[in-house]
Design a protein around this motif. Structure first.
Motif, mmCIF file in Angstrom:
data_model
loop_
_atom_site.group_PDB
_atom_site.id
_atom_site.type_symbol
_atom_site.label_atom_id
_atom_site.label_comp_id
_atom_site.label_asym_id
_atom_site.label_seq_id
_atom_site.Cartn_x
_atom_site.Cartn_y
_atom_site.Cartn_z
ATOM 1 N N ARG A 474 1.157 -1.460 0.377
ATOM 2 C CA ARG A 474 0.180 0.149 -0.190
ATOM 3 C C ARG A 474 0.948 1.085 -0.307
ATOM 4 N N ARG A 475 2.006 1.088 1.096
ATOM 5 C CA ARG A 475 2.532 2.521 0.237
ATOM 6 C C ARG A 475 3.561 2.309 -0.901
ATOM 7 N N ASN A 476 4.058 1.654 -1.495
ATOM 8 C CA ASN A 476 4.397 1.597 -2.455
ATOM 9 C C ASN A 476 3.419 1.951 -3.563
ATOM 10 N N PHE A 477 2.162 1.424 -3.688
ATOM 11 C CA PHE A 477 0.883 2.327 -3.943
ATOM 12 C C PHE A 477 0.575 4.533 -3.965
ATOM 13 N N GLU A 478 1.253 4.174 -2.906
ATOM 14 C CA GLU A 478 0.646 5.476 -2.368
ATOM 15 C C GLU A 478 1.149 6.540 -3.193
ATOM 16 N N LYS A 479 2.479 6.213 -2.815
ATOM 17 C CA LYS A 479 3.991 6.841 -3.128
ATOM 18 C C LYS A 479 3.718 7.456 -4.649
ATOM 19 N N ALA A 480 3.005 6.389 -5.398
ATOM 20 C CA ALA A 480 3.247 6.230 -6.811
ATOM 21 C C ALA A 480 2.210 7.408 -7.273
ATOM 22 N N LEU A 481 1.299 7.574 -6.370
ATOM 23 C CA LEU A 481 0.128 8.718 -6.335
ATOM 24 C C LEU A 481 0.764 9.624 -6.441
ATOM 25 N N ASP A 482 1.652 10.473 -5.476
ATOM 26 C CA ASP A 482 2.292 11.581 -5.782
ATOM 27 C C ASP A 482 2.597 11.689 -6.957
ATOM 28 N N ASP A 483 2.812 11.263 -7.736
ATOM 29 C CA ASP A 483 3.367 12.251 -9.496
ATOM 30 C C ASP A 483 1.811 12.253 -10.229
ATOM 31 N N LYS A 484 2.735 13.309 -10.318
ATOM 32 C CA LYS A 484 0.890 14.628 -11.085
ATOM 33 C C LYS A 484 0.614 13.256 -12.562
ATOM 34 N N VAL A 485 1.307 12.590 -13.065
ATOM 35 C CA VAL A 485 0.171 11.740 -13.924
ATOM 36 C C VAL A 485 -0.455 10.968 -13.651
ATOM 37 N N LEU A 486 -0.435 10.520 -12.695
ATOM 38 C CA LEU A 486 -1.687 9.570 -11.670
ATOM 39 C C LEU A 486 -2.391 10.812 -10.581
ATOM 40 N N ALA A 487 -2.363 11.614 -10.591
ATOM 41 C CA ALA A 487 -2.884 12.635 -10.139
ATOM 42 C C ALA A 487 -5.318 12.187 -10.587
ATOM 43 N N GLY A 488 -5.680 11.714 -11.667
ATOM 44 C CA GLY A 488 -7.044 11.308 -11.954
ATOM 45 C C GLY A 488 -6.951 10.135 -10.860
ATOM 46 N N VAL A 489 -5.975 9.093 -10.578
ATOM 47 C CA VAL A 489 -6.061 7.864 -9.658
ATOM 48 C C VAL A 489 -5.811 8.029 -8.310
ATOM 49 N N ARG A 490 -5.050 8.624 -7.931
ATOM 50 C CA ARG A 490 -4.989 10.090 -6.545
ATOM 51 C C ARG A 490 -6.728 10.427 -5.957
ATOM 52 N N LEU A 491 -6.881 11.360 -6.616
ATOM 53 C CA LEU A 491 -8.542 12.061 -6.250
ATOM 54 C C LEU A 491 -9.772 10.760 -6.310
ATOM 55 N N TRP A 492 -9.772 9.165 -7.053
ATOM 56 C CA TRP A 492 -10.986 8.695 -6.866
ATOM 57 C C TRP A 492 -10.818 7.983 -5.301
ATOM 58 N N TYR A 493 -8.732 7.644 -5.674
ATOM 59 C CA TYR A 493 -8.635 6.944 -4.110
ATOM 60 C C TYR A 493 -8.964 7.343 -2.743
ATOM 61 N N GLU A 494 -8.962 9.347 -2.737
ATOM 62 C CA GLU A 494 -9.335 10.281 -2.203
ATOM 63 C C GLU A 494 -10.293 9.863 -1.567
ATOM 64 N N ARG A 495 -11.483 10.173 -2.632
ATOM 65 C CA ARG A 495 -12.956 10.342 -2.424
ATOM 66 C C ARG A 495 -13.152 9.482 -1.902
ATOM 67 N N LEU A 496 -12.991 8.031 -1.747
ATOM 68 C CA LEU A 496 -13.834 7.011 -1.465
ATOM 69 C C LEU A 496 -12.944 6.665 0.149
ATOM 70 N N GLY A 497 -12.413 7.568 0.185
ATOM 71 C CA GLY A 497 -11.661 7.681 1.907
ATOM 72 C C GLY A 497 -10.799 6.602 2.064
ATOM 73 N N LEU A 498 -10.032 6.230 1.257
ATOM 74 C CA LEU A 498 -9.303 4.741 1.522
ATOM 75 C C LEU A 498 -8.217 5.167 2.242
ATOM 76 N N THR A 499 -6.973 6.356 1.820
ATOM 77 C CA THR A 499 -6.109 6.410 2.585
ATOM 78 C C THR A 499 -6.096 6.756 4.477
ATOM 79 N N ALA A 500 -7.152 7.287 4.489
ATOM 80 C CA ALA A 500 -7.960 7.407 5.728
ATOM 81 C C ALA A 500 -8.458 5.859 6.711
ATOM 82 N N GLN A 501 -8.917 5.504 5.933
ATOM 83 C CA GLN A 501 -9.604 4.437 6.800
ATOM 84 C C GLN A 501 -8.738 2.801 6.682
ATOM 85 N N SER A 502 -7.642 2.572 5.826
ATOM 86 C CA SER A 502 -6.038 1.738 5.552
ATOM 87 C C SER A 502 -4.779 2.126 6.823
#
Length: 502
Positions: A474-502
């Motif tokens: 999960r840390r590896n995945f979330e670290k990748a989301l810091d890259d701008k190319v994955l901005a859309g994926v990051r937004l989807w991830y945050e909207r579901l609240g997965l970071t807060a619940q994990s």
């Protein structure tokens, strides 16, 4: 229970007994019962002791006879082993006091004087009747299978012994080797003339439909074809890479005996060795400089056409995150729109790889499958049978985001720099910016897949040992989301609240 298999094995001495113990221990499972019959002095305790030591991986382990205690228990790396000696048992009712039924169900039960257990002796078991052999030190072992899959397992283990004999390793001891999450099983056979790795690779059999009328394995191009392992390995080796040579095979039983590349990895003691990881990154750059064929060819002429790592395969893998991991963390199934948005995001990201079939992608180029060699090419490769034609960036992403080993940021950066420098040296200029971005995207795809796959595996099989890797993945995945190319994926991830619940 009626007899389903009987075979008599004659041994000339204690060495033969130890070899038989090896062959039996290799096929034992939790819940098995082995009942040892024979007169006093026939060697029941010797056989039981050898099985315990084999499972414990310690030939010097003290294994006292439980004649007076009735029970001795041992914790092994695979499962508990309970050694009973019921010679002094006065009444079967006493078995309750020593926890007989609980122990029998928990691990492997080795029972001397089993007749004294009366009706408490499980019907499904392996009976071994030991009697005098042809000379003073010889013994005769009658193996009698009564359910529990023992007949099939005994046939297999004796086929393995025959394979070892044909390969000149008749005296080899057999030790279980930790494998992967697949159905394959591995052993290391060590004899006076060397060592070898035994791989038993069962066919897939019937597989559940995943999508489009196909099982998951077909959608992602996973294979159970022995030719794939042999042809890919031989082709890699002809191009200068270190892979295990085939020594002998029993193909009808799907048994392969291969060269042993040792047990030294790139992360000794679970800690990434920078020198070894940098060497692994450089060998990937060497691999990217080769014009690989679409069809791999084994040394004996057999061939295997490598499938393309197409967008359907990549999307099928990353969809596991939305169907298994995200619902498990969120505590609810995703809505139809949430799941559709996830796939739409990845469909756009992965479209850029539609054209890229230039490299052989080994798929799992990470610590368990890279064996450090002390002579010649330092990187030994295993577990490459699912190789595909696709983007070279995938395997570097696999290496720098290892699911089982912590990779420090500075080491990951150094591996990227070492790769790019070596690739320029061996193949000339290339699109470094595009390659680096591809590593980010494919690394995120891979780690999302692993999160979903590990949760799926645990829920379908009940085996949860892989879940201990989830925080790192999960840390590896979330670290990748810091890259701008994955901005859309990051937004989807945050909207579901997965970071807060994990």
């Amino acid at each position: 229970m009626s007899l389903s298999f009987r075979r008599t094995i004659k041994v000339a001495d204690e060495t033969g007994t130890l070899r038989l113990a090896d062959d039996i221990a290799a096929i034992t499972r939790p819940g098995d019962v082995i009942a040892l019959h024979g007169d006093l002095g026939m060697g029941k305790s010797a056989l039981a002791r050898a099985v315990v030591r084999r499972l414990a991986g310690d030939p010097q382990l003290e294994v006292p006879s439980p004649t007076f205690t009735l029970l001795q228990s041992y914790e092994t790396a695979r499962f508990p082993v309970h050694h009973f000696d019921l010679y002094r048992l006065a009444d079967p009712d006493e078995l309750v006091e020593i926890g007989f039924s609980e122990a029998v169900g928990e691990g492997l039960a080795l029972i001397e004087w089993p007749d004294r257990a009366g009706d408490e002796l499980p019907a499904e078991r392996l009976d071994i009747v030991i009697s005098e052999g042809d000379d003073l030190n010889g013994r005769r072992f009658s193996l009698e299978a009564r359910g529990g899959g023992w007949a099939e397992r005994l046939e297999e283990t004796f086929a393995i012994r025959a394979l070892l004999e044909r390969a000149g390793l008749a005296d080899a001891g057999r030790v279980h080797v930790q494998g992967d999450a697949s159905t394959r099983r591995f052993e290391r056979a060590t004899g006076s003339d060397g060592t070898a790795i035994l791989m038993h690779w069962p066919a897939f059999g019937a597989l559940p439909v995943h999508a489009d009328g196909l099982p998951y394995e077909a959608l992602v191009h996973a294979t159970d074809n022995l030719d794939a392992f042999l042809a890919i390995g031989d082709t890699l080796r002809r191009h200068g890479f270190r892979t295990p040579r085939l020594i002998a095979a029993d193909e009808p039983r799907r048994l392969l005996l291969t060269e042993d590349l040792g047990s030294l990895g790139v992360a000794p003691g679970g800690v990434a060795d920078p020198q070894r990881y940098l060497a692994a990154a450089c060998r990937l750059a060497d691999m990217a400089a080769i014009a690989w064929p679409d069809v791999a060819t084994a040394d004996d002429g057999r061939t295997f056409a490598l499938p393309a790592y197409d967008r359907r395969a990549l999307l099928t893998e990353v969809e596991l995150f939305a169907s298994w991991y995200a619902p498990d963390v969120a505590g609810r199934p995703l809505s139809t729109s949430e799941a559709a948005d996830w796939l739409a995001l990845w469909n756009g990201l992965l479209a850029r790889f539609d054209w890229d079939r230039s490299a052989w992608v080994l798929k799992d180029y990470h610590s368990p499958n890279i064996l450090w060699q002390t002579d010649g090419d330092p990187i030994g490769l295993i577990d490459y049978q699912d190789a595909l034609r696709g983007p070279a960036a995938y395997d570097l992403a696999s290496l720098v985001t290892d699911a089982r080993i912590d990779i420090a940021d500075d080491l990951a950066t150094a591996m990227m720099e070492a790769y790019c420098q070596r690739r320029r040296e061996v193949a000339g200029p290339f699109d470094e910016a595009g390659f680096r971005e591809a590593v980010v995207i494919l690394g995120a795809q891979r780690n999302a897949k692993i999160l979903g796959r590990f949760v799926r595996y645990a829920k379908l099989t009940g085996r949860t040992h892989h879940l201990r890797f989830l925080p790192r993945v999960r840390r590896n995945f979330e670290k990748a989301l810091d890259d701008k190319v994955l901005a859309g994926v990051r937004l989807w991830y945050e909207r579901l609240g997965l970071t807060a619940q994990s």
